[in-house]
Design a protein around this motif. Structure first.
Motif, PDB file in Angstrom:
ATOM      1  N   GLY A   1      -3.494   4.178  -1.781  1.00  0.00           N
ATOM      2  CA  GLY A   1      -3.736   3.330  -2.987  1.00  0.00           C
ATOM      3  C   GLY A   1      -2.992   1.953  -2.435  1.00  0.00           C
ATOM      4  N   GLY A   2      -3.158   0.847  -3.425  1.00  0.00           N
ATOM      5  CA  GLY A   2      -2.441  -0.283  -3.310  1.00  0.00           C
ATOM      6  C   GLY A   2      -2.942  -1.440  -3.911  1.00  0.00           C
ATOM      7  N   ARG A   3      -2.548  -2.443  -3.674  1.00  0.00           N
ATOM      8  CA  ARG A   3      -2.758  -3.840  -4.140  1.00  0.00           C
ATOM      9  C   ARG A   3      -4.363  -4.248  -3.339  1.00  0.00           C
ATOM     10  NH1 ARG A   3       1.868  -5.228  -6.882  1.00  0.00           N
ATOM     11  NH2 ARG A   3       3.731  -4.302  -5.643  1.00  0.00           N
ATOM     12  N   ASN A   4      -5.081  -4.705  -4.300  1.00  0.00           N
ATOM     13  CA  ASN A   4      -6.433  -5.104  -3.827  1.00  0.00           C
ATOM     14  C   ASN A   4      -6.682  -6.508  -4.211  1.00  0.00           C
ATOM     15  OD1 ASN A   4      -9.044  -5.496  -2.724  1.00  0.00           O
ATOM     16  ND2 ASN A   4      -9.835  -3.970  -3.973  1.00  0.00           N
ATOM     17  N   THR A   5      -5.797  -7.712  -3.707  1.00  0.00           N
ATOM     18  CA  THR A   5      -5.744  -8.753  -4.131  1.00  0.00           C
ATOM     19  C   THR A   5      -7.297  -9.447  -3.909  1.00  0.00           C
ATOM     20  OG1 THR A   5      -3.587  -9.154  -3.198  1.00  0.00           O
ATOM     21  CG2 THR A   5      -4.474 -11.191  -3.584  1.00  0.00           C
ATOM     22  N   PHE A  41       0.743  -1.220  -0.108  1.00  0.00           N
ATOM     23  CA  PHE A  41       0.064   0.046  -0.099  1.00  0.00           C
ATOM     24  C   PHE A  41       0.894   1.234   0.031  1.00  0.00           C
ATOM     25  CE2 PHE A  41      -2.133  -3.430   2.143  1.00  0.00           C
ATOM     26  CZ  PHE A  41      -3.453  -3.440   1.175  1.00  0.00           C
ATOM     27  N   CYS A  42       0.261   2.251  -0.299  1.00  0.00           N
ATOM     28  CA  CYS A  42       1.110   3.550  -0.449  1.00  0.00           C
ATOM     29  C   CYS A  42      -0.200   4.425   0.261  1.00  0.00           C
ATOM     30  CB  CYS A  42       1.626   4.072  -1.564  1.00  0.00           C
ATOM     31  SG  CYS A  42       0.142   4.393  -2.963  1.00  0.00           S
ATOM     32  N   ASN A  43       0.437   5.502   0.896  1.00  0.00           N
ATOM     33  CA  ASN A  43      -0.589   6.728   1.314  1.00  0.00           C
ATOM     34  C   ASN A  43       0.394   7.923   1.922  1.00  0.00           C
ATOM     35  OD1 ASN A  43      -0.558   7.212   4.571  1.00  0.00           O
ATOM     36  ND2 ASN A  43      -0.069   5.046   3.917  1.00  0.00           N
ATOM     37  N   GLY A  44      -0.548   9.055   1.790  1.00  0.00           N
ATOM     38  CA  GLY A  44       0.108  10.323   2.152  1.00  0.00           C
ATOM     39  C   GLY A  44      -0.678  11.470   2.402  1.00  0.00           C
ATOM     40  N   VAL A  45      -0.411  12.269   2.846  1.00  0.00           N
ATOM     41  CA  VAL A  45      -1.204  13.660   2.889  1.00  0.00           C
ATOM     42  C   VAL A  45      -0.499  14.675   1.827  1.00  0.00           C
ATOM     43  CG1 VAL A  45      -1.886  15.609   4.043  1.00  0.00           C
ATOM     44  CG2 VAL A  45      -1.695  13.675   5.455  1.00  0.00           C
ATOM     45  N   LEU A  57       0.368  -5.075   5.800  1.00  0.00           N
ATOM     46  CA  LEU A  57       0.161  -3.528   5.998  1.00  0.00           C
ATOM     47  C   LEU A  57       1.255  -2.772   5.466  1.00  0.00           C
ATOM     48  CD1 LEU A  57      -2.282  -3.515   8.987  1.00  0.00           C
ATOM     49  CD2 LEU A  57      -2.740  -3.649   6.506  1.00  0.00           C
ATOM     50  N   GLY A  58       2.397  -3.286   5.147  1.00  0.00           N
ATOM     51  CA  GLY A  58       3.331  -2.479   4.672  1.00  0.00           C
ATOM     52  C   GLY A  58       3.057  -1.168   3.845  1.00  0.00           C
ATOM     53  N   SER A  59       3.662  -0.052   3.734  1.00  0.00           N
ATOM     54  CA  SER A  59       3.303   0.904   2.779  1.00  0.00           C
ATOM     55  C   SER A  59       4.442   1.753   2.914  1.00  0.00           C
ATOM     56  CB  SER A  59       1.936   1.676   3.378  1.00  0.00           C
ATOM     57  OG  SER A  59       2.123   2.268   4.603  1.00  0.00           O
ATOM     58  N   PHE A  60       4.227   2.659   1.810  1.00  0.00           N
ATOM     59  CA  PHE A  60       5.149   3.830   1.576  1.00  0.00           C
ATOM     60  C   PHE A  60       4.613   5.096   1.178  1.00  0.00           C
ATOM     61  CE2 PHE A  60       4.467   2.176  -2.575  1.00  0.00           C
ATOM     62  CZ  PHE A  60       4.478   3.414  -3.338  1.00  0.00           C
TER      63      PHE A  60
END
Length: 185
Positions: free
Chosen positions: A113-117, A97-101, A180-183
């Protein structure tokens, strides 16, 4: 008469220089944004890329998500005048996943955003500065990229992975099925 001709020539030269600089800076036609994302990703990773999903914030900042091999790739484009865009950065990681303000025109948005397996994720719940938020996926697919407006005084600049929860379309908590790893975006 000669003075007017010189002024006209100088004005034409200045306009030519300004338009050349602008077209070099904002080199992407707004209706070619997805193709530009493909070119940017291909230049970095080769041709192993997936579909592109994107969001536009205040008709100014555009964020796109795709995959390249095992990596999630986020591409930022910025709209300028005359319906043209410029490349404004890229980030990538093998995270899920990725996220940010993102701040645009004195407003703040959280972009996730991210992968929705298996297309199981229908809703995401999380908190920023102890304020709870939720995002319902509008277009669930193998990839998703969604945003909501948040409080302009929010100090957190990303979602802490432990505060994210995923729910399927029946409202069941499916968080444990995901890494839940994200960047950052």
């Amino acid at each position: 008469m000669k003075k007017k001709s010189i002024i006209v020539i100088v004005v034409i030269c200045i306009l030519a220089i300004v338009s050349t600089v602008y077209l070099n800076e904002y080199s992407i036609k707004s209706d070619m944004d997805v193709m530009a994302v493909y070119r940017i990703v291909d230049a970095k990773f080769g041709s192993e890329r997936g579909n592109v999903v994107g969001v536009g914030l205040e008709e100014k900042e555009y964020i796109y998500l795709t995959t390249a091999g095992d990596d999630l790739v986020v591409v930022h484009l910025q709209r300028g005048p005359f319906e043209r865009m410029k490349f404004n950065g890229m980030s990538y990681s093998d995270s899920t996943f990725c996220n940010g303000v993102v701040e645009v025109k004195e407003e703040k948005y959280i972009v996730v955003g991210g992968r929705n397996t298996n297309n199981c994720i229908a809703k995401i719940e999380f908190s920023l500065d102890s304020t709870p938020y939720e995002i319902e996926l509008k277009n669930p697919g193998e990839l998703f990229l969604e945003y909501i407006k948040i409080d302009a005084n929010t100090e957190d600049n990303h979602i802490v992975p432990g505060s994210m929860k995923f729910f399927n379309s029946m409202g069941e908590d499916i968080t444990s099925q995901y890494n839940l790893g994200s960047f950052g975006i």
